[in-house]
Design an enzyme around this catalytic site. Structure first.
Site, PDB file in Angstrom:
ATOM      1  N   ALA A 166     -30.755  32.425   1.412  1.00 57.89           N
ATOM      2  CA  ALA A 166     -31.786  32.744   0.631  1.00 57.89           C
ATOM      3  C   ALA A 166     -31.489  34.235   0.136  1.00 57.89           C
ATOM      4  O   ALA A 166     -31.443  34.952   0.704  1.00 57.89           O
ATOM      5  CB  ALA A 166     -33.175  32.406   0.950  1.00 57.89           C
ATOM      6  N   CYS A 167     -31.416  34.182  -1.328  1.00 57.71           N
ATOM      7  CA  CYS A 167     -31.346  35.659  -2.038  1.00 57.71           C
ATOM      8  C   CYS A 167     -32.337  35.828  -2.983  1.00 57.71           C
ATOM      9  O   CYS A 167     -33.170  34.565  -3.267  1.00 57.71           O
ATOM     10  CB  CYS A 167     -30.207  35.607  -2.542  1.00 57.71           C
ATOM     11  SG  CYS A 167     -29.737  34.822  -3.869  1.00 57.71           S
ATOM     12  N   PRO A 168     -32.799  36.911  -3.477  1.00 60.14           N
ATOM     13  CA  PRO A 168     -33.934  37.076  -4.285  1.00 60.14           C
ATOM     14  C   PRO A 168     -34.080  36.175  -5.238  1.00 60.14           C
ATOM     15  O   PRO A 168     -34.973  35.686  -5.864  1.00 60.14           O
ATOM     16  CB  PRO A 168     -33.965  38.475  -4.874  1.00 60.14           C
ATOM     17  CG  PRO A 168     -33.154  39.073  -3.454  1.00 60.14           C
ATOM     18  CD  PRO A 168     -32.114  38.286  -2.851  1.00 60.14           C
ATOM     19  N   GLY A 181     -31.680  33.391  -5.750  1.00 58.49           N
ATOM     20  CA  GLY A 181     -31.656  31.945  -5.483  1.00 58.49           C
ATOM     21  C   GLY A 181     -30.723  31.472  -6.114  1.00 58.49           C
ATOM     22  O   GLY A 181     -30.578  30.166  -6.616  1.00 58.49           O
ATOM     23  N   THR A 241     -26.900  32.969  -2.744  1.00 61.85           N
ATOM     24  CA  THR A 241     -27.379  31.825  -1.835  1.00 61.85           C
ATOM     25  C   THR A 241     -26.486  30.977  -1.382  1.00 61.85           C
ATOM     26  O   THR A 241     -25.981  30.469  -0.502  1.00 61.85           O
ATOM     27  CB  THR A 241     -28.773  31.357  -2.281  1.00 61.85           C
ATOM     28  OG1 THR A 241     -29.725  32.026  -2.482  1.00 61.85           O
ATOM     29  CG2 THR A 241     -29.127  30.042  -1.362  1.00 61.85           C
TER      30      THR A 241
END
Length: 100
Positions: A8-10, A12, A16
């Site tokens: 998960a990344c900020p 998304g 990700t």
């Protein structure tokens, strides 16, 4: 080794899924069984089940944000790495899982 992974990344979006792809490739190349859940702009995809967790040896969270359902892994050894590390050097991330 059976590995469950959440990426998960900020935002998304790209990172990700890039991390999921790189970690899957590295795990399979090293002979591991892996299931990767992505928590991105499309929501949770390929969700890790209770059965997946019960069968797993370790959980890897390649995340830059808080993720939904992290408590699922309370009975597993959990390794956390930044998404960028999973993308840049997935083999080194996999090596961390065998330590400890």
């Amino acid at each position: 080794m059976k590995i469950v992974v959440v990426t998960a990344c900020p935002t998304g979006i790209a990172h990700t899924y890039m991390a999921a792809e790189k970690l899957t490739e590295a795990a399979l190349n090293q002979g591991h069984d892996i299931k990767v859940e992505t928590q991105g702009a499309m929501g949770i995809e390929n969700e890790i089940t209770i059965e997946d967790v019960e069968e797993a040896d370790v959980a890897l969270l390649a995340v830059d944000i808080a993720v939904d359902g992290e408590e699922r892994f309370r009975d597993l050894r959990v390794i956390k790495v930044p998404v960028s590390e999973a993308i840049r050097n997935p083999e080194a991330v996999m090596a961390q899982l065998g330590q400890g």
